[in-house]
Design an enzyme around this catalytic site. Structure first.
Site, PDB file in Angstrom:
ATOM      1  N   GLY A  17     -36.815  79.456  51.284  1.00 53.50           N
ATOM      2  CA  GLY A  17     -38.187  79.951  51.135  1.00 53.50           C
ATOM      3  C   GLY A  17     -38.488  80.111  49.658  1.00 53.50           C
ATOM      4  CB  ALA A  18     -37.020  78.375  46.810  1.00 53.70           C
ATOM      5  CB  SER A  19     -41.916  76.119  48.184  1.00 50.83           C
ATOM      6  OG  SER A  19     -42.225  76.734  49.410  1.00 50.83           O
ATOM      7  CB  SER A  20     -45.261  79.698  47.634  1.00 53.43           C
ATOM      8  OG  SER A  20     -45.073  79.948  49.015  1.00 53.43           O
ATOM      9  N   GLY A  21     -44.526  82.389  46.572  1.00 57.54           N
ATOM     10  CA  GLY A  21     -44.345  83.826  46.788  1.00 57.54           C
ATOM     11  C   GLY A  21     -43.067  84.374  46.158  1.00 57.54           C
ATOM     12  N   GLY A  23     -39.969  84.054  46.873  1.00 56.96           N
ATOM     13  CA  GLY A  23     -38.862  83.101  46.711  1.00 56.96           C
ATOM     14  C   GLY A  23     -39.019  82.293  45.434  1.00 56.96           C
ATOM     15  CB  SER A 146     -41.473  93.431  56.566  1.00 54.14           C
ATOM     16  OG  SER A 146     -42.702  94.124  56.550  1.00 54.14           O
ATOM     17  CE1 TYR A 159     -43.772  88.429  58.899  1.00 48.38           C
ATOM     18  CE2 TYR A 159     -44.458  90.729  58.876  1.00 48.38           C
ATOM     19  CZ  TYR A 159     -43.902  89.637  58.236  1.00 48.38           C
ATOM     20  OH  TYR A 159     -43.474  89.764  56.936  1.00 48.38           O
TER      21      TYR A 159
HETATM   22  P1  NAP Z   1     -45.012  82.793  51.135  1.00 54.63           P
HETATM   23  O1  NAP Z   1     -45.490  82.425  49.786  1.00 54.63           O
HETATM   24  O2  NAP Z   1     -45.796  82.276  52.294  1.00 54.63           O
HETATM   25  O3  NAP Z   1     -43.494  82.401  51.252  1.00 54.63           O
HETATM   26  C1  NAP Z   1     -42.886  81.950  52.438  1.00 54.63           C
HETATM   27  C2  NAP Z   1     -41.801  80.946  52.071  1.00 54.63           C
HETATM   28  O4  NAP Z   1     -41.172  80.527  53.272  1.00 54.63           O
HETATM   29  C3  NAP Z   1     -42.362  79.715  51.418  1.00 54.63           C
HETATM   30  O5  NAP Z   1     -41.463  79.253  50.431  1.00 54.63           O
HETATM   31  C4  NAP Z   1     -42.427  78.703  52.562  1.00 54.63           C
HETATM   32  O6  NAP Z   1     -42.300  77.387  52.065  1.00 54.63           O
HETATM   33  C5  NAP Z   1     -41.186  79.099  53.351  1.00 54.63           C
HETATM   34  N1  NAP Z   1     -41.260  78.674  54.746  1.00 54.63           N
HETATM   35  C6  NAP Z   1     -42.205  78.945  55.680  1.00 54.63           C
HETATM   36  N2  NAP Z   1     -41.885  78.364  56.846  1.00 54.63           N
HETATM   37  C7  NAP Z   1     -40.711  77.713  56.649  1.00 54.63           C
HETATM   38  C8  NAP Z   1     -39.862  76.953  57.481  1.00 54.63           C
HETATM   39  N3  NAP Z   1     -40.155  76.703  58.773  1.00 54.63           N
HETATM   40  N4  NAP Z   1     -38.721  76.454  56.952  1.00 54.63           N
HETATM   41  C9  NAP Z   1     -38.397  76.675  55.651  1.00 54.63           C
HETATM   42  N5  NAP Z   1     -39.164  77.382  54.818  1.00 54.63           N
HETATM   43  C10 NAP Z   1     -40.307  77.907  55.310  1.00 54.63           C
HETATM   44  O7  NAP Z   1     -45.038  84.408  51.296  1.00 54.63           O
HETATM   45  P2  NAP Z   1     -44.068  85.594  50.743  1.00 54.63           P
HETATM   46  O8  NAP Z   1     -44.882  86.822  50.836  1.00 54.63           O
HETATM   47  O9  NAP Z   1     -43.442  85.256  49.474  1.00 54.63           O
HETATM   48  O10 NAP Z   1     -43.004  85.665  51.901  1.00 54.63           O
HETATM   49  C11 NAP Z   1     -41.617  85.748  51.647  1.00 54.63           C
HETATM   50  C12 NAP Z   1     -40.985  86.689  52.651  1.00 54.63           C
HETATM   51  O11 NAP Z   1     -41.488  88.026  52.439  1.00 54.63           O
HETATM   52  C13 NAP Z   1     -41.285  86.370  54.113  1.00 54.63           C
HETATM   53  O12 NAP Z   1     -40.124  86.584  54.876  1.00 54.63           O
HETATM   54  C14 NAP Z   1     -42.341  87.386  54.488  1.00 54.63           C
HETATM   55  O13 NAP Z   1     -42.373  87.620  55.872  1.00 54.63           O
HETATM   56  C15 NAP Z   1     -41.843  88.574  53.689  1.00 54.63           C
HETATM   57  N6  NAP Z   1     -42.802  89.669  53.449  1.00 54.63           N
HETATM   58  C16 NAP Z   1     -44.008  89.403  52.877  1.00 54.63           C
HETATM   59  C17 NAP Z   1     -44.895  90.462  52.662  1.00 54.63           C
HETATM   60  C18 NAP Z   1     -46.254  90.231  52.073  1.00 54.63           C
HETATM   61  O14 NAP Z   1     -47.149  91.104  52.267  1.00 54.63           O
HETATM   62  N7  NAP Z   1     -46.479  89.147  51.342  1.00 54.63           N
HETATM   63  C19 NAP Z   1     -44.534  91.783  52.993  1.00 54.63           C
HETATM   64  C20 NAP Z   1     -43.285  92.006  53.555  1.00 54.63           C
HETATM   65  C21 NAP Z   1     -42.421  90.942  53.771  1.00 54.63           C
HETATM   66  P3  NAP Z   1     -42.796  76.010  52.755  1.00 54.63           P
HETATM   67  O15 NAP Z   1     -44.144  76.268  53.332  1.00 54.63           O
HETATM   68  O16 NAP Z   1     -42.780  75.084  51.574  1.00 54.63           O
HETATM   69  O17 NAP Z   1     -41.749  75.684  53.760  1.00 54.63           O
END
Ligand code: NAP
Length: 310
Positions: A17-21, A23, A146, A159
């Site tokens: 999950g390194a491509s955005s956010g 990661g 989370s 979720y």
């Molecule tokens: P994000 O930018 O959407 O990051 C999600 C990452 O997961 C992206 O790199 C995406 O890359 C990858 N991904 C999604 N589906 C995938 C799949 N089937 N296989 C492999 N990679 C996949 O959002 P983020 O907020 O940084 O999320 C990172 C983590 O934090 C997640 O577990 C999320 O649930 C958690 N989190 C987020 C929040 C928040 O409010 N943002 C709060 C608590 C926890 P690709 O699309 O390129 O595959």
């Protein structure tokens, strides 16, 4: 005396999950700190971009395409790391997708996909990582949970349940490691952020009828820093920031009240946002939109709030 690495230099770190956010932010920081980073996700173009940025900063990285819901692809990421660098010091299971809406409004297949990615996928990652850690005698597994791992949340029912499962898996794994006498050299940490302004909100499937919103979102940098810290100083539960800490404590002391308050805030926020037709977001196929660390959600919320006042 624990045997975790104290410094990141030359550590071999897999980021799923390194491509955005978070990661993306963590991979860049780790690469710049001298770690050898294996970058995994579905958007290969973004992984190459990050790989190039790390190399340009004098670091070492390799991209590995992976859909985490496929165990074979997850195992291939582990193989890439070991064939290239000989071991895995840290495995960061950071992937997660959401489905926003009332439970009965979200198609059941979308909820099943959220489970396949967020829980089955992280279980595949944990399995691959722990087989390697036990073979080499050390390792840190960082799972991104989370605050929903502790506090269930309306409009994100399935979720939140997957995030509770991630924390439960992490706790049981630490006990199994303790039973085997391996807990001073192998540890599982769970990162527990509050709502954060990343592309996650635009990547989520959304059946609320409204653009995604949440009160008092945090800045992604505090979560990126917590993930980086967990690589050398892992803790079983790592709430991030003041809101996640207080919500975590509040749920232990007043579970019903905390759940009601969280649900009421989610309900109030969702109804304030502009309209949005139903979308599956990026849960099945990746979206090019949302490639940065930040998501621009707070900016849009501010604009919506200003428009409502005028
Ligand atoms: P994000 O930018 O959407 O990051 C999600 C990452 O997961 C992206 O790199 C995406 O890359 C990858 N991904 C999604 N589906 C995938 C799949 N089937 N296989 C492999 N990679 C996949 O959002 P983020 O907020 O940084 O999320 C990172 C983590 O934090 C997640 O577990 C999320 O649930 C958690 N989190 C987020 C929040 C928040 O409010 N943002 C709060 C608590 C926890 P690709 O699309 O390129 O595959």
């Amino acid at each position: 005396m624990t045997k975790f690495r104290e410094d990141l230099k030359d550590s071999v770190i897999v980021v799923l999950g390194a491509s955005s956010g978070f990661g993306r932010g963590a991979a860049l920081k780790l690469g710049r700190a001298g770690a050898k980073v294996v970058l995994a996700a579905r958007r290969d173009n973004l992984l190459s971009e990050i790989e190039n940025d790390i190399r340009a900063a004098g670091g070492e990285a390799v991209a590995a395409h992976c859909d985490i819901s496929d165990a074979k692809e997850v195992n291939a990421v582990a193989r890439t790391a070991v064939e290239r660098y000989g071991r895995i010091d840290v495995w960061i299971n950071n992937v997660g997708v959401g489905a926003l809406g009332l439970f009965w409004d979200i198609p059941v297949e979308d909820q099943a996909r959220v489970i396949d990615v967020n829980f089955k996928g992280l279980m595949f990652g944990a399995h691959a990582a722990l087989l390697q850690f036990r073979k080499q005698g050390h390792g840190v597994l960082v799972n991104t949970g989370s605050i929903d791992s502790e506090v269930p949340l309306a409009y994100q029912t399935t979720y939140a349940a997957t995030k509770a499962a991630v924390l439960s898996m992490s706790r049981s794994l630490n006990e199994e490691l303790r039973l085997g006498g391996e807990n001073d050299s192998i540890k599982v940490a769970t990162i527990m952020p509050w709502a954060v302004d990343t592309p996650w909100w635009s990547h989520a499937a959304n059946y609320t009828g409204h653009q995604p919103r949440m009160a008092a979102m945090d800045d992604p940098e505090i979560v990126v820093d917590a993930i980086v810290k967990a690589c050398t100083d892992p803790k079983e539960e790592m709430p991030v920031g003041a809101k996640a800490h207080s919500s975590n404590i509040s749920h232990h002391v007043f579970p019903d009240l905390t759940e009601r308050m969280s649900a009421t805030i989610a309900d109030r926020e969702v109804k304030k946002a502009g309209s949005l037709p139903p979308t599956t977001g990026s849960i099945y196929e990746p979206m090019q939109e949302g490639s940065g660390v930040g998501g621009g959600i707070r900016r849009r919320m501010k604009e919506e709030d200003q428009a409502r006042r005028h």
